[in-house]
Design an enzyme around this catalytic site. Structure first.
Site, PDB file in Angstrom:
ATOM      1  CE1 TYR A  70      55.566 -83.153 -24.567  1.00 23.84           C
ATOM      2  CE2 TYR A  70      56.587 -85.292 -25.479  1.00 23.84           C
ATOM      3  CZ  TYR A  70      55.641 -84.240 -25.676  1.00 23.84           C
ATOM      4  OH  TYR A  70      55.059 -84.404 -26.972  1.00 23.84           O
ATOM      5  CG  PHE A 122      28.957 -94.275 -22.890  1.00 21.77           C
ATOM      6  CD1 PHE A 122      27.659 -95.289 -22.170  1.00 21.77           C
ATOM      7  CD2 PHE A 122      29.585 -93.976 -22.776  1.00 21.77           C
ATOM      8  CE1 PHE A 122      27.211 -93.647 -21.333  1.00 21.77           C
ATOM      9  CE2 PHE A 122      29.738 -92.695 -22.404  1.00 21.77           C
ATOM     10  CZ  PHE A 122      28.059 -93.014 -21.238  1.00 21.77           C
ATOM     11  CG  ASP A 123      26.552 -91.695 -25.254  1.00 25.05           C
ATOM     12  OD1 ASP A 123      27.327 -91.754 -23.824  1.00 25.05           O
ATOM     13  OD2 ASP A 123      25.869 -90.340 -24.382  1.00 25.05           O
ATOM     14  CG  ASP A 213      33.787 -99.559 -22.600  1.00 23.71           C
ATOM     15  OD1 ASP A 213      34.409 -99.114 -21.433  1.00 23.71           O
ATOM     16  OD2 ASP A 213      33.184 -98.951 -23.547  1.00 23.71           O
ATOM     17  CB  ALA A 215      34.692 -97.968 -18.416  1.00 26.64           C
ATOM     18  CE  LYS A 256      33.375 -93.615 -16.929  1.00 30.49           C
ATOM     19  NZ  LYS A 256      33.297 -93.157 -17.396  1.00 30.49           N
ATOM     20  CG  HIS A 447      22.147 -85.525 -24.143  1.00 31.97           C
ATOM     21  ND1 HIS A 447      22.092 -86.450 -25.190  1.00 31.97           N
ATOM     22  CD2 HIS A 447      23.073 -86.137 -23.056  1.00 31.97           C
ATOM     23  CE1 HIS A 447      23.160 -86.644 -25.642  1.00 31.97           C
ATOM     24  NE2 HIS A 447      23.550 -86.567 -24.255  1.00 31.97           N
TER      25      HIS A 447
HETATM   26  C1  P71 Z   1      28.535 -91.772 -17.366  1.00 32.92           C
HETATM   27  C2  P71 Z   1      29.858 -91.751 -18.767  1.00 32.92           C
HETATM   28  C3  P71 Z   1      30.216 -89.823 -18.977  1.00 32.92           C
HETATM   29  C4  P71 Z   1      29.432 -89.378 -19.616  1.00 32.92           C
HETATM   30  C5  P71 Z   1      29.853 -89.515 -21.124  1.00 32.92           C
HETATM   31  C6  P71 Z   1      28.457 -88.949 -21.742  1.00 32.92           C
HETATM   32  C7  P71 Z   1      27.534 -88.164 -21.313  1.00 32.92           C
HETATM   33  C8  P71 Z   1      27.536 -87.815 -20.041  1.00 32.92           C
HETATM   34  C9  P71 Z   1      28.776 -88.485 -18.764  1.00 32.92           C
HETATM   35  C10 P71 Z   1      31.758 -92.574 -19.484  1.00 32.92           C
HETATM   36  C11 P71 Z   1      32.099 -93.712 -21.008  1.00 32.92           C
HETATM   37  C12 P71 Z   1      31.710 -95.488 -20.521  1.00 32.92           C
HETATM   38  C13 P71 Z   1      31.758 -96.834 -20.926  1.00 32.92           C
HETATM   39  C14 P71 Z   1      31.248 -97.840 -21.030  1.00 32.92           C
HETATM   40  C15 P71 Z   1      33.403 -94.728 -22.182  1.00 32.92           C
HETATM   41  C16 P71 Z   1      32.729 -93.949 -21.792  1.00 32.92           C
HETATM   42  C17 P71 Z   1      33.847 -92.614 -22.307  1.00 32.92           C
HETATM   43  N1  P71 Z   1      30.039 -92.174 -19.253  1.00 32.92           N
HETATM   44  N2  P71 Z   1      32.678 -96.099 -21.822  1.00 32.92           N
HETATM   45  O1  P71 Z   1      27.964 -92.995 -17.849  1.00 32.92           O
HETATM   46  O2  P71 Z   1      30.939 -95.388 -19.652  1.00 32.92           O
HETATM   47  O3  P71 Z   1      34.630 -92.754 -21.441  1.00 32.92           O
HETATM   48  O4  P71 Z   1      33.713 -90.351 -20.376  1.00 32.92           O
HETATM   49  O5  P71 Z   1      36.320 -90.791 -19.889  1.00 32.92           O
HETATM   50  O6  P71 Z   1      35.237 -90.283 -22.361  1.00 32.92           O
HETATM   51  O7  P71 Z   1      28.529 -90.806 -17.180  1.00 32.92           O
HETATM   52  P1  P71 Z   1      35.158 -90.911 -20.880  1.00 32.92           P
END
Ligand code: P71
Length: 455
Positions: A70, A122-123, A213, A215, A256, A447
């Site tokens: 843990y 990002f969204d 960020d 990623a 990523k 979406h």
């Molecule tokens: C991508 C994603 C994953 C995703 C998220 C929402 C809808 C469909 C697919 C995630 C990102 C990203 C950046 C720059 C933070 C996140 C969140 N991308 N920053 O592109 O691209 O990370 O998914 O691990 O929570 O398909 P998380």
């Protein structure tokens, strides 16, 4: 000559192409929304590069020495040493994925009503800024929105916009600057070292902290090495260290460029007080600070992936494959975001299907058509994803895109050939592709769960 991938394949997962009639039935049942398809009904899955990577034998063997204690498992310390080594940062707090890092970090950093500025958030990032009652602001250069125009660093922050914004709103009303590398929403577009350095200088003058960020940090470093003057002879490792030297911390989705299937983290350069506050808040949401929602084996795979991704031969093959797909499409006259980004080819669906109005979602329509044609799954980044404004009107996206996202180390060039041929087939009969209308529209993040009919 383009060198092949610096690895060979020792485990395979079969995939199947359903007959066309069957694809039609499954897409109808999914309400013409490719998010609702079963993955098994998809032949080549280009929905996302997030968590869809193939791990190496080195990472898989690391999973076998996961220490599942843990508190204080050895894999956490390996990750901490790796973060110090790769980014030059003293502190790391693991999280279950990127949005977990955003949740923990932002709840400390944002006071209600403050702006969070960046190139283009990002969204999920934008959603977490809103959840903390902050106001997200995008300051990317205008060239990012012209898909046919070449610019080597379309993810750059517009420095004039930045200075104006600070002057107008006041530095005290800005929580922090977040530079997303590469900039996903602009099309996986890189940010130059010069831009990161200048943004950092301007923000420092105004005492605005800069975070990254991270990623797709290694893919960004590759573009700096290959496109920016003065970096051709530097190693990816050196470039990464320099990029992060201009910031105070980062959030990262490890799904990523850490080459794993799950995980995330918050990195902090040297602010011990901030680190302690992050550790405290993280316990409630993610778990004790030495595991943060992950198994010890996951931490080990991340630590190993963060090193593997710095290999220039890997990055050349990876981004070379995205360029390869992009070139086949541009050669056929298909409009895409140029130059291609690090993780995906973004097809300009608005230009591909000029007869389809924004409010009939060209990106969604093209994704549905591509699945019918070929069993390939892509994703819309356009007006459907943008949702509605306070008055209930559709927010019209600056670009109607369909993203062909390439998982790392998963598909071969033959898969890319098939994807390109399928899209070219549709391009040759594009006039008879129809737009979509809602059969069911969810109130938020529509979406994901929307159902459509042909318009
Ligand atoms: C991508 C994603 C994953 C995703 C998220 C929402 C809808 C469909 C697919 C995630 C990102 C990203 C950046 C720059 C933070 C996140 C969140 N991308 N920053 O592109 O691209 O990370 O998914 O691990 O929570 O398909 P998380």
């Amino acid at each position: 000559m383009r060198l092949p991938e610096p690895y060979k394949i020792k485990m395979v997962e079969p995939i199947h192409l359903l007959p066309k009639e069957e694809r039609k039935k499954r897409l109808q049942a999914a309400g013409l929304n490719v998010f609702a398809l079963k993955a098994e009904d998809v032949f080549i899955d280009l929905l996302t590069d997030s968590g869809t990577n193939a791990m190496s034998d080195n990472q898989w063997s690391g999973m076998m020495i996961g220490d599942e204690s843990y508190a204080g498992c050895r894999n956490f310390y390996h990750l901490q040493d790796t973060v110090k080594d790769v980014f030059g940062y003293n502190y790391v707090v693991p999280t279950h994925q990127g949005r977990g890092a955003e949740n923990s970090f932002f709840s400390i950093l944002i006071k209600p009503g403050q702006y969070v500025i960046g190139n283009m958030h990002f969204d999920t990032t934008e959603a977490h800024i809103h959840l903390k009652k902050g106001i997200p602001v995008n300051l990317v250069i205008d060239d990012a929105f012209d898909t046919s125009k070449y610019h080597p660093f379309k993810g750059n922050v517009d420095l004039d916009k930045l200075e104006h914004f600070i002057d107008e709103k006041g530095a005290e009303n800005i929580a922090f600057m977040l530079i997303t590398i590469t900039c996903n929403t602009a099309g996986g577009q890189p940010v130059s070292m010069e831009n990161i350095r200048e943004v950092s200088r301007i923000c420092k003058e105004h005492k605005i902290p800069v975070y990254i960020d991270a990623a797709r940090f290694a893919e960004n470093a590759y573009f700096i090495k290959t496109r920016e003057e003065g970096y051709a002879d530097k190693s990816i490792a050196e470039i990464v260290k320099e990029m992060f030297s201009y910031a105070e911390g980062f959030t990262m989705s490890a799904k990523k460029d850490a080459l794993v299937n799950i995980g995330g983290m918050i990195g902090i350069k040297d602010n011990e007080e901030l680190y302690n506050r992050v550790r405290e808040i993280n316990i409630s949401f993610e778990g004790f600070p030495t595991y943060g929602g992950l198994a010890g084996r996951d931490l080990e795979a991340i630590a190993r992936g963060l090193k593997e991704v710095l290999d220039i031969d890997y990055l050349r093959a990876r981004i070379g494959q995205v360029e390869y797909l992009g070139k086949m499409l541009t050669d056929a006259g298909i409009p895409i975001q140029t130059p291609v980004g690090g993780h995906a080819v973004f097809v300009n669906a608005g230009k591909f299907l000029p007869h389809i109005d924004h409010e009939q979602f060209p990106g969604e329509a093209l994704a549905a058509e591509l699945y019918l044609e070929s069993g390939v799954r892509a994703v819309e980044i356009g007006t459907c994803m943008m949702g509605r404004d306070a008055e209930g009107k559709n927010i019209i996206a600056p670009m109607e895109l369909m993203r062909l996202t390439i998982p790392r180390r998963v598909y071969t060039d033959n898969h890319m050939n098939y994807v390109a041929e399928s899209l070219i087939n549709i391009y040759n009969r594009r006039d008879n592709v129809r737009g979509l209308k809602f059969a069911y529209e969810p109130p938020i993040l529509r979406h994901f769960l929307a159902k459509f009919e042909w318009a």
